[in-house]
Design a protein around this motif. Structure first.
Motif, short mmCIF file in Angstrom:
data_model
loop_
_atom_site.label_atom_id
_atom_site.label_comp_id
_atom_site.label_asym_id
_atom_site.label_seq_id
_atom_site.Cartn_x
_atom_site.Cartn_y
_atom_site.Cartn_z
N ALA A 280 9.48 35.38 1.23
CA ALA A 280 8.44 34.61 0.54
C ALA A 280 7.58 35.47 -0.36
O ALA A 280 7.24 35.07 -1.49
CB ALA A 280 7.57 33.89 1.58
N VAL A 281 7.22 36.68 0.07
CA VAL A 281 6.32 37.52 -0.72
C VAL A 281 6.99 37.98 -2.00
O VAL A 281 6.43 37.87 -3.10
CB VAL A 281 5.84 38.74 0.10
N VAL A 282 8.23 38.49 -1.89
CA VAL A 282 8.90 38.99 -3.08
C VAL A 282 9.24 37.84 -4.03
O VAL A 282 9.18 38.00 -5.26
CB VAL A 282 10.16 39.81 -2.70
N PHE A 283 9.52 36.66 -3.49
CA PHE A 283 9.79 35.52 -4.36
C PHE A 283 8.51 35.04 -5.04
O PHE A 283 8.55 34.50 -6.16
CB PHE A 283 10.42 34.38 -3.56
N GLU A 284 7.37 35.21 -4.37
CA GLU A 284 6.10 34.88 -5.02
C GLU A 284 5.86 35.81 -6.21
O GLU A 284 5.37 35.38 -7.26
CB GLU A 284 4.95 34.99 -4.02
N ARG A 285 6.20 37.10 -6.04
CA ARG A 285 6.06 38.05 -7.16
C ARG A 285 6.99 37.64 -8.31
O ARG A 285 6.61 37.72 -9.48
CB ARG A 285 6.41 39.47 -6.69
N LEU A 286 8.18 37.20 -7.97
CA LEU A 286 9.11 36.76 -9.00
C LEU A 286 8.59 35.50 -9.69
O LEU A 286 8.69 35.36 -10.92
CB LEU A 286 10.49 36.49 -8.37
N HIS A 287 8.01 34.60 -8.90
CA HIS A 287 7.42 33.39 -9.47
C HIS A 287 6.28 33.74 -10.43
O HIS A 287 6.17 33.16 -11.52
CB HIS A 287 6.90 32.49 -8.34
N GLN A 288 5.46 34.71 -10.05
CA GLN A 288 4.36 35.14 -10.94
C GLN A 288 4.91 35.74 -12.23
O GLN A 288 4.34 35.52 -13.31
CB GLN A 288 3.49 36.16 -10.20
N ALA A 289 6.02 36.48 -12.13
CA ALA A 289 6.63 37.05 -13.34
C ALA A 289 7.09 35.93 -14.27
O ALA A 289 6.87 35.99 -15.50
CB ALA A 289 7.80 37.95 -12.96
N PHE A 290 7.70 34.90 -13.72
CA PHE A 290 8.15 33.78 -14.54
C PHE A 290 6.96 33.05 -15.15
O PHE A 290 6.99 32.67 -16.34
CB PHE A 290 8.99 32.81 -13.70
N GLU A 291 5.92 32.86 -14.35
CA GLU A 291 4.73 32.18 -14.88
C GLU A 291 4.12 32.97 -16.03
O GLU A 291 3.72 32.40 -17.05
CB GLU A 291 3.69 32.01 -13.77
N GLN A 292 4.06 34.29 -15.85
CA GLN A 292 3.48 35.13 -16.89
C GLN A 292 4.30 35.05 -18.18
O GLN A 292 3.74 34.90 -19.26
CB GLN A 292 3.42 36.58 -16.42
N ARG A 293 5.61 35.14 -18.04
CA ARG A 293 6.46 35.09 -19.23
C ARG A 293 6.43 33.72 -19.88
O ARG A 293 6.27 33.60 -21.09
CB ARG A 293 7.90 35.44 -18.84
N LEU A 294 6.59 32.67 -19.10
CA LEU A 294 6.61 31.33 -19.69
C LEU A 294 5.25 30.93 -20.22
O LEU A 294 5.14 30.27 -21.25
CB LEU A 294 7.10 30.32 -18.64
N GLY A 295 4.20 31.38 -19.51
CA GLY A 295 2.85 31.09 -20.01
C GLY A 295 2.59 31.82 -21.32
O GLY A 295 2.03 31.25 -22.27
N THR A 296 3.03 33.09 -21.41
CA THR A 296 2.89 33.85 -22.64
C THR A 296 3.66 33.20 -23.76
O THR A 296 3.18 33.08 -24.90
CB THR A 296 3.40 35.29 -22.42
N ASP A 297 4.88 32.73 -23.44
CA ASP A 297 5.71 32.09 -24.49
C ASP A 297 5.04 30.83 -24.99
O ASP A 297 5.02 30.56 -26.20
CB ASP A 297 7.09 31.74 -23.92
N ARG A 298 4.45 30.04 -24.05
CA ARG A 298 3.80 28.81 -24.49
C ARG A 298 2.59 29.10 -25.37
O ARG A 298 2.35 28.45 -26.40
CB ARG A 298 3.36 27.98 -23.27
N ARG A 299 1.81 30.13 -24.98
CA ARG A 299 0.63 30.48 -25.77
C ARG A 299 1.05 31.00 -27.15
O ARG A 299 0.42 30.71 -28.16
CB ARG A 299 -0.20 31.55 -25.05
N SER A 300 2.16 31.76 -27.19
CA SER A 300 2.63 32.26 -28.48
C SER A 300 3.07 31.13 -29.38
O SER A 300 2.84 31.13 -30.58
CB SER A 300 3.80 33.25 -28.25
N ALA A 301 3.75 30.11 -28.73
CA ALA A 301 4.23 28.98 -29.53
C ALA A 301 3.06 28.16 -30.06
O ALA A 301 3.11 27.60 -31.16
CB ALA A 301 5.13 28.09 -28.65
N ALA A 302 1.97 28.11 -29.27
CA ALA A 302 0.81 27.35 -29.71
C ALA A 302 0.14 28.04 -30.88
O ALA A 302 -0.48 27.41 -31.72
CB ALA A 302 -0.16 27.20 -28.55
#
Length: 302
Positions: A280-302
């Motif tokens: 669960a812990v390492v998958f949470e870190r992976l989830h945060q990495a995805f959130e960071q990347r996808l969130g950055t991509d969305r902000r860049s697209a905006a």
């Protein structure tokens, strides 16, 4: 008690048949001496010879031409990763392809098969990699079976493909459904059973399936390193750090490589064997990495 007479040179340092010893002039009394063990009826070996390899070697001396090592025993002889419970099981699988009797000996599980690919390796007759994989389907869970499949298709010297694995499945057999499920999950690129476990667990947790053995390069196309799994379009890497990563030189190399990843915008998530029990812990870190990347991509697209 006097020391036992030396054996003929041809019988030294290996298991041998009692009949071969007699042919070289060794009498029955000598074969009963305490420096020799009886791993299999009709075979003698040095008293300190024990374990899986020694038993297999002794057993191979009394196998008929229509018999061969199969199932998880063949997979183990091919070097495939197997669960500890399987490795600790002293039973050896021997199959017969004919109407002749199955082998019945202590610590032997005899099978009769209608057909199987058989080859020779190290003086032993054993099922081919593809056939041994298909035979394992009745003995292993899905993830363990996928790990064995990954092993066979991921190493060029086996010359085994996923099509070979699929072709080895016997239609209508009790394990055919399990085998077809597993072969659909086999991938080229996993280098250990734990890498296979994490890949499957990552997908089961809802993440996109990663690419395997990905080369990471900088803006100038210089190689920064190779990672076990990655989502290159998001610059996210997932690494399983086995025990060899604790070695000083490997640790230092990992640090240099990860520094290169950081300055080139990559996120590397690391896992160890402890994370397999509580992912669960390492998958949470992976989830945060995805959130960071996808969130950055969305902000860049905006």
């Amino acid at each position: 008690m006097p020391h036992p007479r030396p054996l003929p040179d041809v019988l030294l340092h290996r298991a041998f048949r009692v009949s071969d010893a007699a042919a070289h002039g060794v009498n029955a009394e000598r074969l009963r001496r305490s420096d020799l063990s009886r791993p299999v009826h009709g075979v003698r070996a040095a008293v300190d010879s024990h374990g899986f390899e020694s038993f297999v070697t002794a057993l191979s001396l009394v196998m008929r031409p229509d018999q061969f090592f199969s199932h998880t025993t063949a997979a183990r002889l091919w070097g495939a990763p197997l669960p500890k419970a399987v490795q600790d099981d002293p039973a050896v699988h021997v199959s017969t392809v004919s109407d002749a009797p199955r082998m019945r000996r202590p610590n032997v599980r005899g099978h009769r098969l209608s057909a199987a690919g058989v080859t020779e390796s190290g003086g032993r007759r054993l099922a081919t990699p593809a056939d041994s994989w298909a035979q394992c389907a009745s003995l292993l869970g899905t993830r363990a079976l996928v790990a064995v499949g990954d092993h066979f298709v991921g190493r060029s010297h086996f010359e085994t493909t996923m099509a070979d694995l699929a072709g080895a499945i016997i239609p209508g057999s009790r394990s055919s459904i399990a085998a077809r499920t597993a072969v659909g999950l086999v991938r080229v690129g996993a280098e250990s059973a734990m890498e296979t476990w994490f890949r499957l667990a990552i997908v089961d947790a809802g993440f996109p399936e990663p690419e395997l053995n990905v080369e990471v390069r900088d803006a100038n196309r210089q190689l920064l390193g190779r990672v076990d799994m990655a989502w290159p379009e998001l610059r996210i890497a997932f690494e399983y750090d086995g025990d060899h990563h604790r070695a000083r030189d490997v640790f230092q190399q990992d640090q240099r490589r990860d520094n290169g990843f950081v300055v080139n915008g990559w996120i590397a998530v690391h896992a160890t064997s402890a994370d397999a029990h509580r992912p669960a812990v390492v998958f949470e870190r992976l989830h945060q990495a995805f959130e960071q990347r996808l969130g950055t991509d969305r902000r860049s697209a905006a």
